[in-house]
Motif scaffolding. Structure first.
Motif, mmCIF file in Angstrom:
data_model
loop_
_atom_site.group_PDB
_atom_site.id
_atom_site.type_symbol
_atom_site.label_atom_id
_atom_site.label_comp_id
_atom_site.label_asym_id
_atom_site.label_seq_id
_atom_site.Cartn_x
_atom_site.Cartn_y
_atom_site.Cartn_z
ATOM 1 N N GLU A 74 23.870 -55.947 3.280
ATOM 2 C CA GLU A 74 22.463 -54.971 3.234
ATOM 3 C C GLU A 74 21.141 -55.785 3.415
ATOM 4 O OE1 GLU A 74 23.164 -55.336 -1.071
ATOM 5 O OE2 GLU A 74 24.407 -55.050 0.713
ATOM 6 N N ASP A 75 21.369 -56.945 2.854
ATOM 7 C CA ASP A 75 20.219 -57.781 2.929
ATOM 8 C C ASP A 75 19.941 -58.476 4.066
ATOM 9 O OD1 ASP A 75 19.564 -56.534 0.388
ATOM 10 O OD2 ASP A 75 20.287 -58.391 -0.898
ATOM 11 N N VAL A 76 21.070 -58.951 4.568
ATOM 12 C CA VAL A 76 21.197 -59.821 6.058
ATOM 13 C C VAL A 76 20.729 -58.615 6.969
ATOM 14 C CG1 VAL A 76 22.525 -60.762 7.696
ATOM 15 C CG2 VAL A 76 22.827 -61.220 5.125
ATOM 16 N N ALA A 77 21.186 -57.238 7.174
ATOM 17 C CA ALA A 77 20.864 -56.326 7.878
ATOM 18 C C ALA A 77 19.332 -55.932 7.924
ATOM 19 C CB ALA A 77 21.564 -55.100 7.665
ATOM 20 N N GLY A 78 18.797 -56.040 6.580
ATOM 21 C CA GLY A 78 17.600 -55.686 6.408
ATOM 22 C C GLY A 78 16.633 -56.871 7.038
ATOM 23 N N ALA A 79 16.957 -58.253 6.785
ATOM 24 C CA ALA A 79 16.223 -59.230 7.189
ATOM 25 C C ALA A 79 16.213 -59.433 8.939
ATOM 26 C CB ALA A 79 16.696 -60.399 6.536
ATOM 27 N N LEU A 80 17.339 -58.843 9.377
ATOM 28 C CA LEU A 80 17.410 -58.752 10.824
ATOM 29 C C LEU A 80 16.700 -57.835 11.545
ATOM 30 C CD1 LEU A 80 21.206 -59.950 11.286
ATOM 31 C CD2 LEU A 80 19.170 -61.401 11.641
ATOM 32 N N PHE A 81 16.633 -56.723 10.755
ATOM 33 C CA PHE A 81 15.794 -55.528 11.168
ATOM 34 C C PHE A 81 14.081 -55.924 11.204
ATOM 35 C CE2 PHE A 81 13.096 -52.151 9.628
ATOM 36 C CZ PHE A 81 13.435 -51.163 10.800
ATOM 37 N N ILE A 82 13.783 -56.597 10.058
ATOM 38 C CA ILE A 82 12.216 -57.035 10.219
ATOM 39 C C ILE A 82 12.256 -58.016 11.263
ATOM 40 C CG2 ILE A 82 10.530 -58.182 8.761
ATOM 41 C CD1 ILE A 82 11.918 -56.915 6.263
ATOM 42 N N ALA A 83 13.046 -59.084 11.586
ATOM 43 C CA ALA A 83 12.952 -60.199 12.459
ATOM 44 C C ALA A 83 12.985 -59.645 13.782
ATOM 45 C CB ALA A 83 14.169 -61.132 12.304
ATOM 46 N N ASP A 127 11.373 -57.088 19.454
ATOM 47 C CA ASP A 127 12.598 -56.604 20.355
ATOM 48 C C ASP A 127 13.101 -55.671 19.138
ATOM 49 O OD1 ASP A 127 14.831 -56.421 21.821
ATOM 50 O OD2 ASP A 127 15.838 -58.286 20.941
ATOM 51 N N PRO A 128 12.560 -54.599 18.969
ATOM 52 C CA PRO A 128 13.052 -53.678 17.980
ATOM 53 C C PRO A 128 14.510 -53.136 18.268
ATOM 54 C CG PRO A 128 11.377 -52.509 19.239
ATOM 55 C CD PRO A 128 11.268 -54.111 19.679
ATOM 56 N N LEU A 147 20.237 -49.763 15.527
ATOM 57 C CA LEU A 147 19.750 -49.116 14.149
ATOM 58 C C LEU A 147 20.738 -48.245 13.342
ATOM 59 C CD1 LEU A 147 17.306 -49.042 12.320
ATOM 60 C CD2 LEU A 147 16.606 -47.153 13.258
ATOM 61 N N ALA A 148 21.575 -47.532 14.090
ATOM 62 C CA ALA A 148 22.804 -46.935 13.473
ATOM 63 C C ALA A 148 23.696 -47.851 12.576
ATOM 64 C CB ALA A 148 23.419 -45.977 14.512
#
Length: 246
Positions: free
Chosen positions: A170-179, A185-186, A192-193
């Motif tokens: 979940e933290d890797v996913a959060g970091a990649l989301f912000i990155a 490149d949202p 996102l799902a």
């Protein structure tokens, strides 16, 4: 979307992601560092600011908070979750985005740390020796953090806090989301799902065996994507909301 010369999308360099708190280097490169602890620290901190906290003092050690309150009598302090996630005696709240909704922090300082995210902030502060700028980001405020950092100088690094010294999905996913937002490149709705599923399946099954507050924190708060325009940045030992600052 940010494109490279060959027309492909820019991606986060592999050396810009620190996959667990235990892997924070002893001498980190100068730059901007985003600590990501989706469940719970990076979700609780924005909620404290959303409810009016003036700052969040990150204590070096759990147990230092009562001394902080003795010096700042109006402060509200956070401790451990206590029996059945009801908090510990002598503390006003614990690391839970839903629990802090009923705590009067408006116009008050707060103080807390946490095993993963809070300690990662402290580890970075001590290792960086003034050469790093530290932010706190998650899924709720990740877009705001990315927008702020896009206007800042220096490289940006992400610390996916993890748990027990190991990476957490979940933290890797959060970091990649912000990155992805930082790189213009949202993620698409479908991507996102996938992030949502990574977080839900990482924590959800375990939380089914715990008090309901854990599921509330996860599904109603941590996964409430782009719900907070708050950018916590460390100054000394204190996080301030610098959203809107030039």
């Amino acid at each position: 979307m940010s494109l490279l010369a060959d027309g492909t999308a820019e991606s986060l360099p592999i050396d810009r992601l620190i996959p667990a708190r235990a892997q924070i280097p002893d001498d980190p490169n100068p730059g901007n560092y985003v600590v990501v602890d989706v469940a719970q620290f990076s979700t609780t901190v924005p909620e404290l600011f959303a409810n009016g906290a003036t700052y969040v003092h990150i204590t070096e050690t759990r147990g230092d908070e009562p001394a902080f309150k003795a010096d700042h009598p109006r402060a509200k302090i956070g401790g451990g979750s206590g029996p059945n996630y009801r908090g510990e005696p002598g503390y006003d709240f614990f690391n839970s985005p839903s629990f802090v909704q009923d705590v009067d922090v408006a116009g008050r300082p707060t103080a807390m740390t946490s095993t993963n995210g809070g300690n990662a902030v402290t580890d970075l502060r001590l290792a960086g020796d003034g050469d790093v700028e530290i932010y706190v980001g998650g899924l709720t405020n990740g877009v705001a953090v990315a927008d702020h950092l896009r206007e800042r100088d220096g490289e940006t690094y992400f610390v996916a806090a993890g748990s027990n010294g190991k990476p957490s999905p979940e933290d890797v996913a959060g970091a990649l989301f912000i990155a992805r937002h930082l790189l213009d490149d949202p993620p698409t709705d479908r991507e996102l799902a996938v992030y949502h599923e990574m977080v839900a399946f990482s924590k959800g099954p375990k939380y089914e065996r715990r008090p309901r507050i854990k599921r509330t924190d996860l599904y109603e708060y941590a996964l409430n994507v782009d719900s907070r325009d708050i950018v916590p940045k460390l100054d000394g030992q204190k996080l301030y909301d610098v959203a809107g600052d030039a």
